[in-house]
Design an enzyme around this catalytic site. Sequence first.
Site, PDB file in Angstrom:
ATOM      1  N   GLU A   1     -79.291 -50.581  39.796  1.00 28.60           N
ATOM      2  CA  GLU A   1     -80.454 -50.970  40.331  1.00 28.60           C
ATOM      3  C   GLU A   1     -80.071 -52.975  41.708  1.00 28.60           C
ATOM      4  O   GLU A   1     -79.692 -53.588  40.810  1.00 28.60           O
ATOM      5  CB  GLU A   1     -81.823 -51.532  39.413  1.00 28.60           C
TER       6      GLU A   1
ATOM      7  N   CYS B   1     -86.196 -58.973  42.017  1.00 24.97           N
ATOM      8  CA  CYS B   1     -85.814 -58.180  42.795  1.00 24.97           C
ATOM      9  C   CYS B   1     -86.861 -57.262  44.041  1.00 24.97           C
ATOM     10  O   CYS B   1     -86.988 -56.381  44.854  1.00 24.97           O
ATOM     11  CB  CYS B   1     -85.294 -57.147  42.285  1.00 24.97           C
TER      12      CYS B   1
ATOM     13  N   GLU C   1     -82.281 -59.348  51.925  1.00 25.03           N
ATOM     14  CA  GLU C   1     -82.796 -59.789  50.589  1.00 25.03           C
ATOM     15  C   GLU C   1     -82.557 -61.446  51.468  1.00 25.03           C
ATOM     16  O   GLU C   1     -81.696 -61.927  50.826  1.00 25.03           O
ATOM     17  CB  GLU C   1     -82.069 -59.327  50.189  1.00 25.03           C
TER      18      GLU C   1
HETATM   19  P1  NAD Z   1     -75.264 -60.572  41.202  1.00 24.02           P
HETATM   20  O1  NAD Z   1     -74.505 -58.997  41.774  1.00 24.02           O
HETATM   21  O2  NAD Z   1     -73.935 -61.310  41.626  1.00 24.02           O
HETATM   22  O3  NAD Z   1     -74.783 -60.488  39.563  1.00 24.02           O
HETATM   23  C1  NAD Z   1     -74.998 -59.170  38.585  1.00 24.02           C
HETATM   24  C2  NAD Z   1     -73.866 -58.928  37.658  1.00 24.02           C
HETATM   25  O4  NAD Z   1     -72.967 -58.549  37.191  1.00 24.02           O
HETATM   26  C3  NAD Z   1     -73.425 -60.360  36.818  1.00 24.02           C
HETATM   27  O5  NAD Z   1     -73.399 -60.378  35.655  1.00 24.02           O
HETATM   28  C4  NAD Z   1     -71.744 -60.533  37.419  1.00 24.02           C
HETATM   29  O6  NAD Z   1     -70.740 -61.373  36.451  1.00 24.02           O
HETATM   30  C5  NAD Z   1     -71.832 -59.107  37.524  1.00 24.02           C
HETATM   31  N1  NAD Z   1     -71.150 -58.967  38.570  1.00 24.02           N
HETATM   32  C6  NAD Z   1     -70.751 -59.232  39.851  1.00 24.02           C
HETATM   33  N2  NAD Z   1     -70.266 -58.544  40.320  1.00 24.02           N
HETATM   34  C7  NAD Z   1     -69.360 -57.190  39.860  1.00 24.02           C
HETATM   35  C8  NAD Z   1     -67.636 -56.836  39.792  1.00 24.02           C
HETATM   36  N3  NAD Z   1     -67.499 -56.798  41.743  1.00 24.02           N
HETATM   37  N4  NAD Z   1     -67.791 -56.093  38.514  1.00 24.02           N
HETATM   38  C9  NAD Z   1     -67.925 -56.883  37.388  1.00 24.02           C
HETATM   39  N5  NAD Z   1     -69.154 -57.413  37.501  1.00 24.02           N
HETATM   40  C10 NAD Z   1     -69.737 -57.839  38.651  1.00 24.02           C
HETATM   41  O7  NAD Z   1     -76.360 -60.226  41.348  1.00 24.02           O
HETATM   42  P2  NAD Z   1     -77.363 -61.391  40.596  1.00 24.02           P
HETATM   43  O8  NAD Z   1     -77.104 -62.897  41.750  1.00 24.02           O
HETATM   44  O9  NAD Z   1     -77.107 -62.144  39.334  1.00 24.02           O
HETATM   45  O10 NAD Z   1     -78.548 -60.969  40.405  1.00 24.02           O
HETATM   46  C11 NAD Z   1     -79.313 -61.014  42.246  1.00 24.02           C
HETATM   47  C12 NAD Z   1     -79.631 -59.209  42.805  1.00 24.02           C
HETATM   48  O11 NAD Z   1     -80.072 -58.626  41.583  1.00 24.02           O
HETATM   49  C13 NAD Z   1     -80.445 -59.837  43.988  1.00 24.02           C
HETATM   50  O12 NAD Z   1     -80.191 -58.906  44.997  1.00 24.02           O
HETATM   51  C14 NAD Z   1     -81.753 -58.603  43.048  1.00 24.02           C
HETATM   52  O13 NAD Z   1     -82.384 -57.795  44.059  1.00 24.02           O
HETATM   53  C15 NAD Z   1     -80.844 -58.020  42.287  1.00 24.02           C
HETATM   54  N6  NAD Z   1     -81.946 -57.297  41.585  1.00 24.02           N
HETATM   55  C16 NAD Z   1     -82.831 -56.071  40.838  1.00 24.02           C
HETATM   56  C17 NAD Z   1     -83.379 -55.667  40.611  1.00 24.02           C
HETATM   57  C18 NAD Z   1     -83.515 -54.193  40.243  1.00 24.02           C
HETATM   58  O14 NAD Z   1     -84.296 -53.765  39.401  1.00 24.02           O
HETATM   59  N7  NAD Z   1     -83.563 -53.699  41.399  1.00 24.02           N
HETATM   60  C19 NAD Z   1     -84.126 -56.310  39.178  1.00 24.02           C
HETATM   61  C20 NAD Z   1     -83.120 -57.758  39.139  1.00 24.02           C
HETATM   62  C21 NAD Z   1     -82.289 -58.317  40.572  1.00 24.02           C
END
Ligand code: NAD
Length: 489
Positions: free
Chosen positions: A251, A285, A382
């Site tokens: 997502e 999101c 975004e």
């Molecule tokens: P992020 O990708 O930085 O982190 C999300 C999670 O993934 C965290 O727990 C992080 O530690 C982990 N992570 C990141 N890279 C990783 C890797 N390479 N290996 C393992 N784990 C990893 O996202 P964020 O900044 O916390 O959230 C914002 C983003 O989330 C925005 O782009 C937003 O659009 C998206 N989002 C999507 C939805 C949806 O349902 N489509 C909902 C909410 C947020």
Amino acid sequence: MSGLVDFRNIVAGRTVEPRDWFESIDPYTTTPWARIPRDGAEQVDAAVGAASIAFRKGEWAELTPSKRGLLLHRFADLLAERAGALAAIETRDNGKLLVEARAQLRYMPEWFRYFGGLADKIEGRMLPIDKPGMVAFTRREPLGVVAAILPWNSPLQLLSWKLAPLLAAGNTVVIKPSEHASASTLAFVELFEAAGFPPGVVNTVTGLPDEAGAALVAHKDIAKIAFTGGEAGGIAIYQAAAAALKPVTLELGGKSANIIFADANLDSAVNGVVAGIFAAAGQTCVAGSRLLVQRPVHDALVERIAALAAPARLGDPSDLATQVGPIATEAQWSRVNNYVDIARAEGAELVLGGASPDRAGWFVAPTVLTGVNNGMRIAREEVFGPVLSVIPFDDEEEAFELANDSPYGLAAGLWTTDMARTFRGAERLQAGTLWVNSYRAVSYMAPFGGYKRSGLGRENGQEAIEAYLQTKTVLIDPDARVANPFSIR
Ligand code: NAD
């Protein structure tokens, strides 16, 4: 004594003493308020090991589907009781408005009730097989240990979207919340034991993406990764999963179009636009960050949006009168400000907000940019903040073309009183969710997910449970007839 609140992980039903800590920052005060365990490969291995044992043998593996459903219902009841306390933790940890956190928490038990109800309706099929004398059927089986990896903006809501179906299907889980917002998850998982879940079914690890995150994704005993987060993390996880041939649900982000036709009820549309982009300070999101407006109503609509958003009350997210809280992290706050600068440099005109308001903290005032064209970076990337880009259009064809001309396809809004146009939009708009004369409504009953670069797979609704099941085909020859061993039957 650090003066900070300590949160700990739960593995195999027990609280784990951390090897190390990191601090979680309250985005309103911009100072640390809690300590979170900083896990590495060893802690991840212990958590996956516990989940793996719970999946393969013992109480959870032997539970009837109806009893599994009952546990989810019990959990829902406890969650309803604790909703207020959990909302307060979430607000402290990620700066989400308490009003919104409470509303999400009050609604959240429904996910566990809905999927709890589905737990004993997972059925295989008898197959009308074309092999005389043979009996064939399918079984729908859980996958094993699921890794659930979460972002910071709505930690518990997005966790529930994964947990409720994966548990209903009979899997076990290791959860890794965001390093920016882990506290509410660690308080939330305490309720599983109280609800009667066997130890090891729900486990947590916390820490940084390249430490706990990478170790979890790479662990050989993880059967599936369910990820919500940004595009870069999603791609990295998809690549790691591909190398190990693991399924994923992703997502990801969006650049959703909110399309207003001149025939729309403009009073509602103005509210819908403001809710779509300025609620949660734009950190959703599904943010309706591209406003497509038909030219005859463009100027009036921009004026009304600015008039509604300009007096929005910025401030303490735990104050129920606050309308726009802080951005959750300093890095994200800088990123949002940077995007406004990029847009202005590209020729967009600032009609509201812009630079950070004259106050301490990571605040960004509701920001409206006009004169945007769909090719500018502000229209393609975004922002994840309260920044609205306004793009005019002449007719329906142009509106739908502009809406679809995006790498993303998470959601779209369509404001019109023309019934036929509604159905044309439903057919043509490339988005996982289309709201018509509304915006931001989600339900446990309604599938949610992205087209194009907004993700893979769906959460919510009946099909969400399919994401946590696999099919086994069983072929039986009751007569055990000896066939020619050198020829397929
Ligand atoms: P992020 O990708 O930085 O982190 C999300 C999670 O993934 C965290 O727990 C992080 O530690 C982990 N992570 C990141 N890279 C990783 C890797 N390479 N290996 C393992 N784990 C990893 O996202 P964020 O900044 O916390 O959230 C914002 C983003 O989330 C925005 O782009 C937003 O659009 C998206 N989002 C999507 C939805 C949806 O349902 N489509 C909902 C909410 C947020």
